[in-house]
Enzyme design. Sequence first.
Site, PDB file in Angstrom:
ATOM      1  N   ALA A 205       0.830  -1.217   0.000  1.00 13.69           N
ATOM      2  CA  ALA A 205       0.000   0.000   0.000  1.00 13.69           C
ATOM      3  C   ALA A 205       0.863   1.264   0.000  1.00 13.69           C
ATOM      4  O   ALA A 205       0.337   2.371   0.032  1.00 13.69           O
ATOM      5  CB  ALA A 205      -0.917  -0.007   1.220  1.00 13.69           C
TER       6      ALA A 205
ATOM      7  N   ASP B  45      21.213   2.762  -6.920  1.00 19.37           N
ATOM      8  CA  ASP B  45      22.516   3.446  -6.857  1.00 19.37           C
ATOM      9  C   ASP B  45      23.222   3.369  -8.208  1.00 19.37           C
ATOM     10  O   ASP B  45      23.851   4.331  -8.648  1.00 19.37           O
ATOM     11  CB  ASP B  45      23.383   2.809  -5.766  1.00 19.37           C
ATOM     12  CG  ASP B  45      22.651   2.757  -4.440  1.00 19.37           C
ATOM     13  OD1 ASP B  45      22.372   3.822  -3.883  1.00 19.37           O
ATOM     14  OD2 ASP B  45      22.326   1.650  -3.979  1.00 19.37           O
TER      15      ASP B  45
ATOM     16  N   HIS C 228      23.930  -0.526   0.221  1.00 15.62           N
ATOM     17  CA  HIS C 228      23.098   0.609  -0.171  1.00 15.62           C
ATOM     18  C   HIS C 228      23.119   1.600   1.000  1.00 15.62           C
ATOM     19  O   HIS C 228      22.203   1.670   1.815  1.00 15.62           O
ATOM     20  CB  HIS C 228      21.678   0.120  -0.466  1.00 15.62           C
ATOM     21  CG  HIS C 228      20.712   1.223  -0.768  1.00 15.62           C
ATOM     22  ND1 HIS C 228      20.885   2.093  -1.822  1.00 15.62           N
ATOM     23  CD2 HIS C 228      19.571   1.613  -0.159  1.00 15.62           C
ATOM     24  CE1 HIS C 228      19.882   2.954  -1.839  1.00 15.62           C
ATOM     25  NE2 HIS C 228      19.080   2.697  -0.834  1.00 15.62           N
TER      26      HIS C 228
HETATM   27  C1  LMR Z   1      16.976   5.804  -1.432  1.00 15.21           C
HETATM   28  O1  LMR Z   1      18.170   5.578  -1.613  1.00 15.21           O
HETATM   29  O2  LMR Z   1      16.393   6.712  -2.030  1.00 15.21           O
HETATM   30  C2  LMR Z   1      16.214   4.969  -0.454  1.00 15.21           C
HETATM   31  O3  LMR Z   1      17.026   3.983   0.068  1.00 15.21           O
HETATM   32  C3  LMR Z   1      15.592   5.766   0.613  1.00 15.21           C
HETATM   33  C4  LMR Z   1      16.617   6.337   1.567  1.00 15.21           C
HETATM   34  O4  LMR Z   1      16.436   6.165   2.760  1.00 15.21           O
HETATM   35  O5  LMR Z   1      17.568   6.965   1.108  1.00 15.21           O
END
Ligand code: LMR
Length: 402
Positions: A102, A248, A276
Amino acid sequence: MAVTQFNPTCSKTHLHSSQLPFLSRTLPRHRHCTIAPLHRTQQARICCSVAPNEVQVPAVKTSDPKSKPECYGVFCLTYDLRAEEETRSWKKLINIAVSGAAGMIANHLLFKLASGEVFGPDQPIALKLLGSERSIQALEGVAMELEDSLFPLLREVSIGIDPYEVFQDAEWALLIGAKPRGPGMERADLLDINGQIYAAQGRALNAVASRNVKVIVVGNPCNTNALICLKNAPNIPAKNFHALTRLDENRAKCQLALKAGVFYDKVSNVTIWGNHSTTQVPDFLNARIDGLPVKEVVKDQKWLEEEFTEKVQKRGGALIQKWGRSSAASTSVSIVDAIRSLVTPTPEGDWFSSGVYSDGNPYGIAEGIVFSMPCRSKGDGDYELVKDVIFDDYLQQRIAKV
Ligand code: LMR
């Protein structure tokens, strides 16, 4: 011509959870949409946006009532498409589970999945949407919008709040649901709460998903969450779990294209090494622009090492500052890219980044973690790590710091 079947005896129906797996079975070559909020501890309730008495189409009684799950309204309609030229060649239906269904990322993603742009125009899909107690109303709204979109490939939609029911037979699990980070937070700050969610979802996948389910973890911190998830799913190959670093990679390609004054599609071989997070290493040593090493096109080492790297590392945070919430549309696009990279052969000589289990990696990266590395796929949902990458001192030192 399509035959429309309708069971006029259907009404608002309560199902016991033991009946629910049946809801996800769909006969080949039949279009059948069912919206079934699933709940393990409470009785599940079938709902949809159309009440039975609002259905005005001429109805044909199903000859074998057992061949159809109980339902009502528009979801009781079955189109017999066996005679249709287009659908005769369609592939077997696949089950795609999406958590956080959602939320905003899913709101972009689900419509791409249902349109066929991800798995192809001959791949019918069943969407199994996982929400929370708090979001169940919104999830019904999502399902209604899917219904209103008339996607021919979307055969079935079920919604629920129990991963043990929603993940049943899932062949893809796109795990988006998590607490998002807000302004001033680091992704690692989310570990306590989101780690618990991913442990529970790993256990559920282990119990009920397809043994070859492919899992893409999006919720942050996604590398750690993916590791937690796979450790809780020992019966599913660790190799099947991915942490999304494609966003990324896309961000890095965008920045390189901008700097070089070329369009995005000229940038290839971009690896994101690591997590990440702001420690990730966007690799400009192996990346190429128009087939040439980046360093031959962008002759500005300082920019590459500092500005470029930092921009990619901090892009998520910069977006949160602008929006007041984290990225959604570009994240959903990168999920699509990540899936497509696994279901279509990687172009010759190129690769894509994904956070994958590090055991057996050829780069000397510690084993037993989820780490983003360069991957190639034959298009069968699987991948292999790319061997012919080069390292210099700078790259090696940066990777060691992740
Ligand atoms: C992003 O990289 O945009 C996502 O992982 C959200 C964040 O917290 O940065």
